[in-house]
Design a protein around this motif. Structure first.
Motif, short mmCIF file in Angstrom:
data_model
loop_
_atom_site.label_atom_id
_atom_site.label_comp_id
_atom_site.label_asym_id
_atom_site.label_seq_id
_atom_site.Cartn_x
_atom_site.Cartn_y
_atom_site.Cartn_z
N PHE A 184 -7.05 8.04 -2.19
CA PHE A 184 -5.62 8.18 -2.46
C PHE A 184 -5.11 9.60 -2.21
N TRP A 185 -5.75 10.57 -2.84
CA TRP A 185 -5.13 11.88 -2.95
C TRP A 185 -5.67 12.90 -1.96
N ARG A 186 -6.79 12.65 -1.37
CA ARG A 186 -7.31 13.64 -0.44
C ARG A 186 -6.38 13.72 0.76
N ARG A 187 -6.13 14.95 1.15
CA ARG A 187 -5.15 15.12 2.22
C ARG A 187 -5.64 14.44 3.50
N SER A 188 -4.73 13.79 4.17
CA SER A 188 -5.18 13.04 5.34
C SER A 188 -4.11 13.10 6.41
N ALA A 189 -4.55 13.24 7.62
CA ALA A 189 -3.60 13.34 8.73
C ALA A 189 -3.02 11.97 9.08
N SER A 190 -3.86 10.95 8.96
CA SER A 190 -3.38 9.62 9.35
C SER A 190 -3.63 8.64 8.21
N PRO A 191 -2.68 8.53 7.27
CA PRO A 191 -2.87 7.59 6.15
C PRO A 191 -3.01 6.16 6.68
N THR A 192 -3.81 5.39 5.97
CA THR A 192 -3.99 3.99 6.36
C THR A 192 -2.65 3.26 6.27
N PRO A 193 -2.26 2.56 7.32
CA PRO A 193 -0.96 1.86 7.28
C PRO A 193 -0.99 0.67 6.31
N LEU A 194 0.15 0.39 5.70
CA LEU A 194 0.26 -0.73 4.75
C LEU A 194 0.84 -1.95 5.45
N GLN A 195 0.42 -3.10 4.98
CA GLN A 195 1.04 -4.33 5.50
C GLN A 195 2.27 -4.69 4.69
N HIS A 196 2.26 -4.30 3.43
CA HIS A 196 3.47 -4.49 2.62
C HIS A 196 3.48 -3.43 1.55
N ALA A 197 4.64 -3.19 0.97
CA ALA A 197 4.77 -2.14 -0.04
C ALA A 197 4.13 -2.59 -1.35
N ASP A 198 3.88 -1.60 -2.19
CA ASP A 198 3.33 -1.88 -3.52
C ASP A 198 4.31 -2.74 -4.31
N LYS A 199 3.75 -3.70 -5.06
CA LYS A 199 4.64 -4.59 -5.81
C LYS A 199 4.48 -4.36 -7.30
N ALA A 200 5.58 -4.54 -8.03
CA ALA A 200 5.56 -4.22 -9.47
C ALA A 200 4.52 -5.06 -10.20
N LEU A 201 4.45 -6.34 -9.87
CA LEU A 201 3.53 -7.22 -10.58
C LEU A 201 2.09 -6.82 -10.32
N LEU A 202 1.88 -6.12 -9.22
CA LEU A 202 0.53 -5.71 -8.88
C LEU A 202 0.16 -4.36 -9.48
N TYR A 203 1.12 -3.43 -9.54
CA TYR A 203 0.70 -2.11 -10.03
C TYR A 203 0.92 -1.94 -11.52
N LEU A 204 1.79 -2.75 -12.13
CA LEU A 204 2.01 -2.58 -13.57
C LEU A 204 0.75 -2.80 -14.40
N PRO A 205 0.02 -3.89 -14.21
CA PRO A 205 -1.17 -4.09 -15.05
C PRO A 205 -2.18 -2.95 -14.98
N PRO A 206 -2.55 -2.47 -13.76
CA PRO A 206 -3.52 -1.37 -13.78
C PRO A 206 -2.98 -0.12 -14.43
N VAL A 207 -1.69 0.15 -14.21
CA VAL A 207 -1.12 1.36 -14.82
C VAL A 207 -1.18 1.24 -16.34
N LEU A 208 -0.81 0.06 -16.85
CA LEU A 208 -0.85 -0.16 -18.29
C LEU A 208 -2.25 0.05 -18.84
N LEU A 209 -3.22 -0.56 -18.14
CA LEU A 209 -4.61 -0.47 -18.61
C LEU A 209 -5.07 0.99 -18.62
N ALA A 210 -4.76 1.68 -17.54
CA ALA A 210 -5.22 3.06 -17.44
C ALA A 210 -4.59 3.91 -18.54
N CYS A 211 -3.30 3.64 -18.83
CA CYS A 211 -2.62 4.39 -19.88
C CYS A 211 -3.26 4.09 -21.23
N THR A 212 -3.67 2.85 -21.43
CA THR A 212 -4.34 2.52 -22.68
C THR A 212 -5.57 3.39 -22.86
#
Lengths: 771, 120, 180
Positions: free
Chosen positions: A429-457
């Motif tokens: 994720f964070w290491r500087r990179s000249a050519s980031p891997t292209p995405l097929q679709h953007a991040d979705k709320a239903l997908l990133y909310l659960p991990p964020v919640l868990l990590a915050c816990t």
């Protein structure tokens, strides 16, 4: 608690329907269920935290002393909260991850089924029900791993997981029954107080071996670890939920649960420590050999499970404390990382570590979750994982002959965890990179909310360890230790040896990360070693088993009715002869010869009818004649019944015989004509067999009839038939009153036979065979 | 009679088993019927024989008086005979259907349905 | 198998068979007899009929119910209509069959229905005990005697169920064997 389980099962089976009605919104009710159970458990929590164990009893099979018994103490509460809390997030996540999948309803069915089974497993208060829920989790896991059933690898993995855990489950059943026999109860709360009784029992060792087999297969311990990485064929929500946070921990739960019952002995300690230790090292080693995100996570999970088992094996108060803390910490960060891996896979279409870079720009929230979870996994300071790691080190460094071995094991795995955490939380994720891997679709709320919640816990628990977590974990550890236990969780212990070791771990972990590419290049050298690995043994075993089964089936099931019957009869004769020969009574015919004088004339006549009739039956070449002869034999037998006081039976026999003859006449012209088919050479074999069978039956009757029959039933029915059953015909009273239920069953059989005949008729009409 | 019946039952069993082991459908049915008959008789004899006196309580009495036949095997037999008939009928229809579908009277011709191929 | 003597005799014998089978059924509680035997006797009557006249004839004669009727007029009272229909179906059957306005409807009693009824009766007789808090199949007896039938009670009901089921099964088997 019973209601919670029941609701879970009901909702599980309603899931496909709900999907049809609600479409993509199906995740709302599916997530609400675990959430409401979670809340319900929280309302029970104060009582449990005050030190009470809650129980709930529903009679199931009272005569076998098996009850549907629920039991909630600190340990079960910890697991139950984990299952439902994490379950809620997974249900939400699955709604996003599998959005638009045509079989989403079925997926939710399996998932809810699993969740309920797992919940039942940790709440069960009876070891038999523990086993039943245990098997349910295996089955639902099988269904979930095989969810992508159009791929062969997926099917194979599912089968492998089922076979391994299923075999373990079988062993577990035996083990639990032995434990129940040793403790003379199947109720958990009673068993917990009878630890000495069980450990001193003669059955302790076999019970221990079987129970450990069950727990080790479920928790992917060496040498059964190989199914877990393959199980990653399942969709990511499943991997996160079943194969890192809950199901694989069922084995650990079982070990923890049975610690007061079976623990404390040398056998227990050494086995757990050795197996757990090997698993820890092996999992950590293999984790460095893979580039697939999910595979890496799977191997580190194996390593973590090994650590948990080792801690349970050490069994001292600090070790168990470390175990519960690490268990919670691991569930939080590993679940998050799995979800993160799922997100990455979903968005970019690949899980290869080497192809992913610079994703923090495009997947901001996922990247944050990954970072937080990675820091927790690495055991950095404000996170809950840090507390877990500190306690682990502390526990291994306790005074014991193996302290350096144990410490080395946990240190090694800690190092690899740091490396993996850096690779996943930072590297892609964070290491500087000249050519980031292209995405097929953007991040979705239903997908990133659960991990964020868990990590915050994980972060919150780390910052505020005294709030709720400490008492809960304390009660959980108490459940294993069996004595009151006070411990303080704190983030900061001051500068001491353990902190220094933690720092060293992180540093060395970074070194491992740095040289990970070189480590990977060694991977191929191990290939030859894998040939002797358990996974390969499993494959060979499975193949051999199938081959053997095919051979045996082909031999036994050769398609000839005669040989089946001959085999059955031969075995029957052999068994009877064997038992009679060993301890059977002697036959005394000579003393009974005078009985022959009591023969009546008509009895002899009947006899003289049957035997010649049989001879004619064999001589006859006409179907009609043989039917008529059958009639004669049947009528003669009916007359026997009359002679010996059974008018009802005789009447039935007469009528049935009539019906048989009539029906044969009706159908005769549609039946095949007589032809001789058997070969003369083969016939003698069968003649001999038939004669032996007849002789054996004769012998059995003669033996039996040497002894008087003391039939209390006869006396009872004779006395009470009129007084209780209000009928003078005792046979009829037995049929319609005393044993009416049996008769009901018998007439059902008759009805089924009639329906079967009807079905065969219908079948013919549909297929339109030549008539 | 008590001494002769066991031998008779043995003969019946032998004959019926030999019929069952035949390859011809029709003999199989005959064998099945005869086997049922022998089994019923076997049960009856094992339950002891009582001459005279059936399992019926006389008028004006409340309790059955000895000698009376044991009602338990009789009750067993009664249903067994009827069920046996049902199963016989089922077997007959089944065999008739097989005969119509496959056009064979030889049980050995149908061995292929049970065989599995070893190569798989 | 159409022999004229048997064919004629069986027509007369069937009512006797049936009456005798019912008699056997009800006396079975105190004398030899009962549901199984009664059912077999009853069934044999039909089996012989099938043997001589063929299954179609048996079904037409015994297992078909004809109902006659005409649609209710809009202003006709319901009770009057019901009484008319009853009269049509009970007393004036012959005449009605040829009446132009009257339509008739046939109900064929499948032998499976008889089996089902018998099974239902037998099972229901046990439920009586269940409803009053006793175990399933607990017997209840009335306190009075009916002249020919004897003392009524749930076991008699059970036996009646057995009787019907046996008749149904044997009929089904016979029809299957002789049809086609």
């Amino acid at each position: 608690m019973f209601l919670a389980i029941l609701a879970g099962f009901l909702l599980a089976f309603a899931a496909p329907l709900l999907y049809r009605w609600l479409g993509k919104w199906v995740y709302v009710p599916m997530a609400l269920l675990p959430f409401s159970i979670f809340i319900y458990l929280l309302t029970l929590a104060p009582a449990v935290l005050a030190g009470n164990n809650l129980g709930e009893l529903h009679a199931w099979a009272p005569s076998l002393n098996i009850n549907l018994h629920f039991f909630l103490d600190g340990l079960s509460l910890l697991f139950a909260l984990l299952i439902t809390g994490f379950g809620t997030l997974i249900m939400l996540y699955a709604g996003g991850y599998l959005k638009g999948h045509p079989l989403l309803g079925r997926f939710y069915l399996y998932l809810a089924l699993f969740m309920t089974a797992m919940l039942g497993l940790v709440l069960a208060g009876n070891i038999i029900s523990i086993f039943i829920f245990w098997e349910l989790t295996s089955i639902s896991s099988y269904l979930l791993i095989g969810f992508g059933h159009d791929k062969e690898s997926s099917r194979n993995s599912a089968l492998q997981a089922l076979l391994v855990t299923g075999l373990g489950g079988l062993a577990l059943m035996g083990g639990l029954i032995l434990v129940g026999m040793a403790g003379e109860t199947y109720t958990l709360s009673e068993l917990l107080d009878r630890g000495d009784m069980v450990t001193n029992h003669a059955l302790y060792l076999p019970a221990l071996v079987l129970v450990l087999l069950g727990a080790f297969t479920k928790s992917a311990q060496f040498p059964f670890h190989f199914w877990l990485p393959n199980a990653m064929a399942a969709p990511t929500p499943v991997s996160a939920y079943l194969h890192s946070a809950t199901m694989v921990k069922a084995g650990v739960y079982l070990l923890a649960r049975l610690t007061p019952v079976m623990g404390g002995t040398n056998e227990w300690q050494y086995t757990l420590m050795v197996v757990g230790g090997i698993t820890t090292v092996l999992g950590a080693l293999l984790a460095t050999q893979h580039t697939d995100l999910k595979a890496i996570l799977a191997y580190t999970t194996i390593s973590a499970l090994g650590l948990l088992v080792t801690m349970t094996g050490i069994g001292t108060a600090p070790a168990l404390e470390a175990m519960v803390v690490f268990l919670l910490a691991h569930a939080l960060y590993k679940g998050t990382l799995f979800l993160v891996a799922g997100n990455v896979d979903h968005a970019t279409g690949t899980r290869e570590l080497t192809q992913l870079e610079g994703l923090s720009g495009s997947m901001r929230y996922t990247a944050i979750a990954a970072l937080l979870a990675g820091m927790s996994m690495a055991g950095l300071l404000p996170f809950f994982g840090f507390i877990g790691k500190e306690l682990l080190y502390e526990a291994t460094l306790q005074e014991s002959p193996f302290r350096w071995m144990l410490f080395a094991v946990s240190f090694f795995s800690g190092m690899v965890f740091v490396a993996v955490a850096i690779a996943l939380g930072y590297g892609i994720f964070w290491r500087r990179s000249a050519s980031p891997t292209p995405l097929q679709h953007a991040d979705k709320a239903l997908l990133y909310l659960p991990p964020v919640l868990l990590a915050c816990t994980g972060l919150v628990f780390g910052l505020l360890p005294g709030f709720f977590v400490t008492p809960l974990l304390q009660r959980a550890a108490e459940g294993m230790l069996g004595v009151e236990q006070v411990f303080e969780l704190a983030l900061w212990h001051g500068f001491n040896l353990v902190l220094g070791l933690s720092l060293l771990t992180v540093l060395l972990g970074y070194v491992v990360y740095h040289f990970s590419n070189r480590l990977l290049s060694y991977a191929n050298r191990f290939n030859r070693l894998y040939l002797f690995g358990p996974a390969n043994l499993y494959q060979m075993g499975l193949k051999g088993f199938l081959k053997g089964a095919t051979k045996i089936t082909a031999f036994i099931q050769n398609g000839y009715l005669r040989s089946y019957i001959a085999a059955i009869i031969t075995a029957h004769i052999a068994l009877v002869v064997l038992s009679l020969w060993r301890n059977g009574p002697r036959l005394e015919l000579v003393n009974r010869l005078p009985e022959l004088g009591q023969l009546r004339m008509y009895e002899v006549v009947l006899l003289l009818m049957i035997v010649p009739a049989l001879i004619f039956l064999f001589k006859s070449r006409s179907r009609l004649t043989s039917i008529a002869i059958m009639g004669i034999i049947g009528y003669s037998v009916a007359l026997f019944y009359i002679l010996f006081g059974a008018p009802d039976v005789a009447a039935t026999q007469l009528l049935i015989e009539t019906l048989t003859v009539v029906i044969f006449v009706l159908i005769l012209h549609k039946l095949p004509a007589f032809t001789y088919l058997s070969h003369a050479s083969e016939r003698y074999k069968y003649v001999l067999l038939s004669l032996a069978f007849g002789a054996m039956m004769t012998y059995v009757i003669l033996i039996v009839k040497q002894y008087p029959l003391d039939s209390q039933l006869k006396a009872y029915y004779g006395e009470s038939s009129y007084l209780l059953g209000q009928g003078r015909n005792i046979v009829n009273v037995i049929l319609v009153d005393f044993r009416a239920l049996d008769t009901l069953g018998e007439i059902v059989v008759l009805a089924v036979a009639a329906i079967g005949i009807l079905a065969m008729l219908k079948l013919r009409m549909q297929k339109g065979d030549k008539s | 009679m008590e001494l002769i019946l066991p031998f008779l039952i043995g003969i019946l069993f032998s004959a019926s088993l030999y019929l069952i082991l035949h390859r011809h459908f029709f003999k199989l049915i005959l064998g099945l019927i005869l086997f049922g008959l022998a089994t019923n008789l076997f049960l009856f004899v094992i339950g002891r024989l009582t001459r005279g006196g059936s399992a019926i309580i006389g008028q004006g009495e409340n309790v059955a008086t000895e000698p009376f036949a044991d009602p338990v095997p009789q009750a067993l037999l009664l249903t067994a005979i009827v069920i046996g008939f049902g199963i016989q009928a089922f077997a007959i229809v089944l065999i008739k259907r097989v005969y119509q579908s496959f056009g064979t009277t030889d049980l050995d011709d149908m061995s292929t349905t049970d065989q599995i191929e070893e190569n798989h | 198998m159409k022999t004229i003597i048997l064919a004629t005799a069986i027509r007369i014998l069937i009512p006797i068979f049936i009456i005798f089978s019912v008699y056997t059924l009800f006396r079975g509680h105190n004398h030899p007899g009962g549901g199984f035997i009664g059912g077999l006797i009853g069934a044999i009557a039909f089996v012989f009929h099938t043997m001589t006249h063929g299954p179609q004839q048996t079904v037409d004669t015994f297992l078909k119910l004809n109902f006659y009727g005409y649609p209710r007029q809009p202003n006709q009272s319901r009770s009057l209509y019901l009484m008319r229909m009853m009269r049509v179906n009970v007393w004036r059957r012959r005449k009605m069959a040829r009446h132009p306005e009257i339509k008739h409807r046939m109900i064929r009693i499948e032998s499976v229905y008889i089996i089902a009824t018998g099974l239902l009766l037998a099972a229901t007789s046990g439920v009586v005990g269940l409803l009053s808090g006793q175990p399933f199949m607990h017997a209840y007896w009335a306190d009075f005697y009916i002249p020919v039938l004897g003392k009524p009670g749930t076991p008699i009901l059970f036996d009646l169920g057995v009787y019907l089921l046996v008749i149904g099964v044997v009929l089904k088997i016979t029809f299957v064997m002789s049809e086609e």
